[in-house]
Design a protein around this motif. Structure first.
Motif, short mmCIF file in Angstrom:
data_model
loop_
_atom_site.label_atom_id
_atom_site.label_comp_id
_atom_site.label_asym_id
_atom_site.label_seq_id
_atom_site.Cartn_x
_atom_site.Cartn_y
_atom_site.Cartn_z
N ILE A 1 28.68 -9.89 20.46
CA ILE A 1 29.38 -9.28 19.33
C ILE A 1 28.89 -7.85 19.17
N ARG A 2 29.79 -6.91 19.36
CA ARG A 2 29.45 -5.49 19.27
C ARG A 2 30.02 -4.90 17.99
N PRO A 3 29.18 -4.44 17.07
CA PRO A 3 29.69 -3.83 15.83
C PRO A 3 30.49 -2.57 16.16
N ALA B 1 12.51 -4.00 18.80
CA ALA B 1 11.97 -4.52 20.06
C ALA B 1 13.04 -5.24 20.87
N VAL B 2 13.89 -6.00 20.20
CA VAL B 2 14.95 -6.72 20.91
C VAL B 2 15.88 -5.74 21.61
N ARG B 3 16.18 -4.64 20.95
CA ARG B 3 17.10 -3.64 21.53
C ARG B 3 16.47 -2.91 22.72
N PHE B 4 15.17 -2.72 22.69
CA PHE B 4 14.48 -2.05 23.79
C PHE B 4 13.98 -3.04 24.84
N GLU B 5 14.18 -4.32 24.57
CA GLU B 5 13.62 -5.37 25.44
C GLU B 5 12.11 -5.17 25.59
N ALA B 6 11.49 -4.80 24.48
CA ALA B 6 10.05 -4.55 24.45
C ALA B 6 9.31 -5.83 24.08
N HIS C 1 19.37 -0.20 13.20
CA HIS C 1 18.50 -0.36 14.36
C HIS C 1 19.18 0.09 15.65
N ASP C 2 20.50 -0.01 15.71
CA ASP C 2 21.22 0.54 16.87
C ASP C 2 21.12 2.06 16.88
N LEU C 3 21.21 2.65 15.70
CA LEU C 3 21.09 4.10 15.59
C LEU C 3 19.70 4.55 16.04
N PHE C 4 18.68 3.80 15.65
CA PHE C 4 17.31 4.12 16.08
C PHE C 4 17.22 4.10 17.60
N LYS C 5 17.84 3.10 18.21
CA LYS C 5 17.81 2.98 19.68
C LYS C 5 18.53 4.16 20.33
N THR C 6 19.70 4.51 19.81
CA THR C 6 20.45 5.65 20.36
C THR C 6 19.67 6.95 20.21
N PHE C 7 19.09 7.15 19.03
CA PHE C 7 18.29 8.35 18.76
C PHE C 7 17.12 8.43 19.75
N SER C 8 16.42 7.32 19.91
CA SER C 8 15.26 7.30 20.82
C SER C 8 15.67 7.58 22.26
N ASP C 9 16.77 6.97 22.68
CA ASP C 9 17.25 7.20 24.05
C ASP C 9 17.62 8.66 24.26
N ARG C 10 18.29 9.23 23.26
CA ARG C 10 18.75 10.61 23.39
C ARG C 10 17.59 11.58 23.54
N PHE C 11 16.49 11.29 22.87
CA PHE C 11 15.34 12.18 22.92
C PHE C 11 14.20 11.63 23.79
N SER C 12 14.56 10.71 24.67
CA SER C 12 13.62 10.18 25.68
C SER C 12 12.35 9.60 25.07
N ILE C 13 12.54 8.84 24.00
CA ILE C 13 11.42 8.14 23.37
C ILE C 13 11.54 6.66 23.75
N GLU C 14 10.48 6.11 24.28
CA GLU C 14 10.48 4.72 24.72
C GLU C 14 9.62 3.88 23.79
N VAL C 15 10.16 2.75 23.34
CA VAL C 15 9.35 1.79 22.59
C VAL C 15 8.77 0.82 23.61
N LYS C 16 7.47 0.87 23.79
CA LYS C 16 6.83 0.09 24.85
C LYS C 16 6.49 -1.33 24.40
N GLU C 17 6.08 -1.47 23.14
CA GLU C 17 5.74 -2.81 22.65
C GLU C 17 5.62 -2.79 21.13
N VAL C 18 5.62 -3.98 20.56
CA VAL C 18 5.41 -4.17 19.12
C VAL C 18 4.18 -5.04 18.96
N ILE C 19 3.31 -4.64 18.04
CA ILE C 19 2.11 -5.43 17.77
C ILE C 19 2.07 -5.81 16.28
N ILE C 20 2.06 -7.09 16.02
CA ILE C 20 1.85 -7.59 14.65
C ILE C 20 0.33 -7.63 14.47
#
Length: 204
Positions: free
Chosen positions: A54-56, A115-120, A62-81
């Motif tokens: 299902i594509r909005p 994290a789900v969007r970055f597959e991190a 969170h999709d906007l965050f992913k697009t913004f990060s991709d555009r400016f070459s920012i990678e989310v490597k991992e999430v730590i609780i």
């Protein structure tokens, strides 16, 4: 303290807080689960990212965050609780740009939706699992027992999205259902879209 890798086991209605949801994380190599209470928006955002079908029509936050990060070459490597205080989980996004690593504070629900969007990968510490982790008996309460990992995720997202009580006419053709699905997605009615999608699957 070593990090323990987690996977998303499912999403269910919270048994304790009205209007909230329980996001259930499970350790990759063990039998403990980590239930985290999250809000409806974040639960829907995680569910949509997991479904991938299902594509909005417009990007969620969170999709906007992913697009913004991709555009400016920012990678989310991992999430730590990394912390648990008075029942509240604290998380960090480990980001990298041009070889420079930065650590950003984030709400756990937002961090996981990203994290789900970055597959991190998602990690936590042993002491947090000791304090807040429960063994697989929680599955009985969440209706996640006797399922493979893929099925558990599917069940969690379907339970989350199926809150619309609109009944679907079983006599409607697949072609008409596809038209209804397109309209539901365009209207951003993801709950109804999930019901229609499931009805199409039954007829296929």
């Amino acid at each position: 303290m070593g990090l323990i890798k987690l996977t998303i086991k499912g999403i269910s209605y919270s048994q304790t807080q009205t209007g909230a949801y329980a996001l259930v994380l499970s350790e990759m190599e063990g039998s403990r689960t980590l239930p985290i209470i999250i809000g409806a928006f974040e639960a829907q955002s995680i569910a949509i990212a997991l479904e991938k079908e299902i594509r909005p029509p417009r990007p969620l936050t969170h999709d906007l965050f992913k697009t913004f990060s991709d555009r400016f070459s920012i990678e989310v490597k991992e999430v730590i609780i990394h912390k648990l205080v008075d029942g509240v989980f604290f998380s960090s996004l480990i980001c990298q740009k041009d070889g420079v690593e930065e650590v950003l504070d984030a709400r756990t629900s937002d961090a996981i939706a990203i994290a789900v969007r970055f597959e991190a990968p998602i990690f936590t510490y042993e002491n947090i699992l000791d304090k807040a982790g429960v063994f697989l008996k929680i599955e009985d309460e969440l209706g996640l027992n006797d399922l493979s990992e893929t099925e558990e995720i599917s069940l969690g997202t379907q339970d989350l999205l199926k809150v619309d009580n609109t009944s679907l006419d079983s006599k409607v053709s697949v072609s008409e259902l596809n038209d209804q699905l397109d309209k539901a997605v365009a209207d951003e009615n993801y709950e109804l879209a999930a019901k229609i999608r499931d009805e199409i699957s039954k007829k296929s």
